[in-house]
Scaffold this motif. Structure first.
Motif, PDB file in Angstrom:
ATOM      1  N   SER A   1       0.816  -1.221   0.000  1.00 44.16           N
ATOM      2  CA  SER A   1       0.000   0.000   0.000  1.00 44.16           C
ATOM      3  C   SER A   1       0.847   1.267   0.000  1.00 44.16           C
ATOM      4  CB  SER A   1      -0.951  -0.013   1.199  1.00 44.16           C
ATOM      5  OG  SER A   1      -1.889  -1.064   1.080  1.00 44.16           O
ATOM      6  N   PRO A   2       1.879   1.368   0.861  1.00 45.81           N
ATOM      7  CA  PRO A   2       2.717   2.570   0.805  1.00 45.81           C
ATOM      8  C   PRO A   2       3.384   2.773  -0.556  1.00 45.81           C
ATOM      9  CG  PRO A   2       3.089   1.398   2.859  1.00 45.81           C
ATOM     10  CD  PRO A   2       2.233   0.518   2.018  1.00 45.81           C
ATOM     11  N   MET A   3       3.851   1.690  -1.196  1.00 45.34           N
ATOM     12  CA  MET A   3       4.514   1.855  -2.496  1.00 45.34           C
ATOM     13  C   MET A   3       3.525   2.302  -3.563  1.00 45.34           C
ATOM     14  SD  MET A   3       7.491  -1.065  -2.788  1.00 45.34           S
ATOM     15  CE  MET A   3       6.385  -2.468  -2.708  1.00 45.34           C
ATOM     16  N   ILE A   4       2.307   1.783  -3.525  1.00 38.99           N
ATOM     17  CA  ILE A   4       1.303   2.226  -4.488  1.00 38.99           C
ATOM     18  C   ILE A   4       0.976   3.708  -4.264  1.00 38.99           C
ATOM     19  CG2 ILE A   4      -1.119   1.987  -5.167  1.00 38.99           C
ATOM     20  CD1 ILE A   4      -0.846  -1.012  -4.673  1.00 38.99           C
ATOM     21  N   ALA A   5       0.855   4.114  -2.986  1.00 35.52           N
ATOM     22  CA  ALA A   5       0.583   5.526  -2.684  1.00 35.52           C
ATOM     23  C   ALA A   5       1.725   6.414  -3.177  1.00 35.52           C
ATOM     24  CB  ALA A   5       0.382   5.699  -1.183  1.00 35.52           C
ATOM     25  N   ILE A   6       2.959   5.976  -2.941  1.00 40.09           N
ATOM     26  CA  ILE A   6       4.121   6.747  -3.404  1.00 40.09           C
ATOM     27  C   ILE A   6       4.106   6.840  -4.927  1.00 40.09           C
ATOM     28  CG2 ILE A   6       6.636   6.723  -3.616  1.00 40.09           C
ATOM     29  CD1 ILE A   6       6.702   5.370  -0.831  1.00 40.09           C
ATOM     30  N   GLY A   7       3.854   5.694  -5.576  1.00 36.08           N
ATOM     31  CA  GLY A   7       3.885   5.651  -7.035  1.00 36.08           C
ATOM     32  C   GLY A   7       2.806   6.491  -7.674  1.00 36.08           C
ATOM     33  N   LEU A   8       1.579   6.414  -7.144  1.00 31.79           N
ATOM     34  CA  LEU A   8       0.490   7.214  -7.701  1.00 31.79           C
ATOM     35  C   LEU A   8       0.727   8.701  -7.467  1.00 31.79           C
ATOM     36  CD1 LEU A   8      -2.623   5.031  -6.743  1.00 31.79           C
ATOM     37  CD2 LEU A   8      -1.447   5.184  -8.954  1.00 31.79           C
ATOM     38  N   GLY A   9       1.329   9.009  -6.298  1.00 39.56           N
ATOM     39  CA  GLY A   9       1.664  10.399  -6.020  1.00 39.56           C
ATOM     40  C   GLY A   9       2.711  10.945  -6.979  1.00 39.56           C
TER      41      GLY A   9
END
Length: 498
Positions: A101-109
């Motif tokens: 979840s953190p990596m997806i949030a970072i990536g989408l950001g």
């Protein structure tokens, strides 16, 4: 390969089962079984992250190969050891689910695509280096930190891991989330058949057959699915023969402060996971685990995570799934994990070979995985057996932590619609909430535990049917002075080195 000998009370030298080098055919079989057991967990992270970031099929295949290649190197470092790096226990290294979840949030950001990967890799490399540095703290300082993780905490975390992973196995048993036939009774039939076959082998089979029951269950289930037309191998012909992972394939990493902070928090959680898994596997194999052993394991985590960022992969942790496999098979040799690491490196270089393993139907894989994940939870319960559960404070720590761990799966709408996206990316994880709750509640109710030098003499948990070895070093652990670091291949007793 070197064997580490423990000196028994009669003065004879005996190789501990952990350090025993098995015959090559057994190493290959047991090692390949570890690969099959962990394969789904290994590839699911790049599949989920790559899909969320909108990567192409070719880029996604590259991520999977890079992950397997790095998993192999990381597992060898953890199990075989390099100097004071690696626990030298049968621990498989895999990409942590906590980081998804953190990596997806970072990536989408960061806008998605390969540009997002560069920001993620910058955070992963930084967090890996920080973890590696933390594990080199002076022995007294490190032991003081480890006092945050007494059996009531580590046992709770392992139990949480098993409980959180069981739905992953059940989703596979249903056909895999997002698949057109998800929930089809046919998938559950494959899962149930695989599970039943595995359990029968373990109950009625000879010791050798029992030890490879998971492997035989996966092979047998896939064979039945193939005969019934439900196992497809068409992707094997489409895959390339060779795919080499190169450093910084997608470009030079970018280092941004918020992604780095987020990944540092993720690594704090993975350190709790690895600590719990290290103690759990130590109990299972009858090998003493002290603060130096945990430090070695965390150094391997940090090194593997930093290497993952360089080789286009993600944060690494000791895989709880394979701890359950060690408990089920009772195969204790760490060189089996070394063999598994070699297999993973080969799979990371040969996309066709990886495509064959990937062709195991979800239902078959889910049947075997559910059994193993349940065994992970059992390993946590076994650790909690050391805890005085009549003490209400300990009962509250365990019970409330389990409740927190179930919150993301039970009320997902709270995290998706009523929480800031950045905060949700951190907290929307049963492992994160359960582990954090266990640490905080234990500090509130119990304070800091005793130094692990006191706890090092506790007898390892007894596993039915398995003898517990007793050495003079274990008996005298309280009186043992810190030993100098032994080089690989020296005859040493398992006394604490920190």
């Amino acid at each position: 390969m070197a064997r580490v000998a423990a000196r028994l009370s009669d003065g004879e030298q005996s190789t501990h089962p952990v350090d025993e080098v098995l015959p090559l055919p057994k190493l290959a079989l047991y090692g390949f079984q570890h690969v099959l057991a962990f394969y789904a967990g290994a590839v699911i992270v790049p599949i989920i992250v790559g899909g969320a970031l909108g990567l192409s099929t070719e880029q996604l295949v590259y991520l999977i190969n890079a992950d397997l290649f790095t998993c192999g190197i990381a597992s060898i470092i953890q199990a075989f050891g390099i100097g004071r790096i690696g626990a030298r226990l049968p621990l498989i290294q895999g990409v942590t689910f906590t980081a998804v979840s953190p990596m997806i949030a970072i990536g989408l950001g960061a806008g998605g695509g390969t540009a997002a990967l560069l920001v993620i890799y910058g955070a992963v490399i930084t967090a890996g280096i920080a973890t590696f540095a933390f594990a080199w703290l002076p022995p007294k300082a490190f032991r003081a930190v480890m006092r945050l993780f007494p059996p009531v905490v580590t046992g709770t975390v392992i139990t949480v891991l098993g409980i959180v992973l069981i739905p992953v196995g059940l989703n596979d048993a249903a056909g895999g989330l997002g698949s057109p036939d998800f929930g089809d009774p046919k998938n559950f039939a494959y899962a149930g058949g695989t599970m039943l076959f595995t359990l029968v082998l373990m109950k009625l089979g000879k010791p050798f057959l029992s030890s490879i029951a998971i492997l035989l269950g996966l092979v047998g289930g896939t064979a039945v699915a193939f005969l019934l037309g439900d196992a497809k191998f068409g992707d094997v012909s489409k895959a390339d023969w060779v795919g080499v992972t190169t450093p910084f394939h997608f470009g030079v990493p970018k280092f941004e402060w918020f992604p780095i902070v987020l990944m540092l928090i993720v690594m704090l959680i993975t350190m709790v996971e690895t600590t719990g898994d290290t103690y759990a596997v130590g109990d299972i194999v009858g090998k003493e685990v002290d603060s130096e052993t945990v430090a070695r394991a965390l150094r391997a985590d940090g090194a593997a995570t930093a290497l993952g960022g360089v080789l286009n992969s993600f944060p690494y942790v000791a895989f709880a799934e394979n701890v359950g496999l060690v408990r089920m098979t009772k195969v204790k040799s760490r060189f089996v994990v070394v063999a598994a690491g070699v297999f993973m490196i080969v799979l990371g270089l040969l996309p066709k070979a990886a495509a064959i393993v990937a062709s195991v139907p979800h239902g078959v894989l889910g049947g075997a995985a559910t059994v193993m994940f349940a065994m992970v939870a059992l390993a946590g319960i076994q650790t909690l057996a050391k805890v005085d559960l009549k003490e209400e404070k300990n009962a509250l720590v365990i019970g409330v932590s389990l409740a927190f761990a179930l919150l993301p799966a039970t009320v997902p709408v709270f995290f998706k619609e009523h929480m800031d996206a950045d905060l949700s990316s951190l907290l929307n994880s049963g492992v994160t909430l359960g582990a954090t709750a266990a640490i905080v509640l234990n500090l509130i109710f119990n304070g800091l535990g005793k130094d692990d030098a006191h706890n090092a003499t506790e007898a390892p948990a007894v596993i039915p049917g398995q003898p517990v070895e007793t050495t003079e070093a274990t008996k005298d652990a309280d009186d043992a002075a810190p030993a100098s670091e032994a080089t690989e291949g020296e005859a040493t007793a398992p006394a604490p080195t920190a």
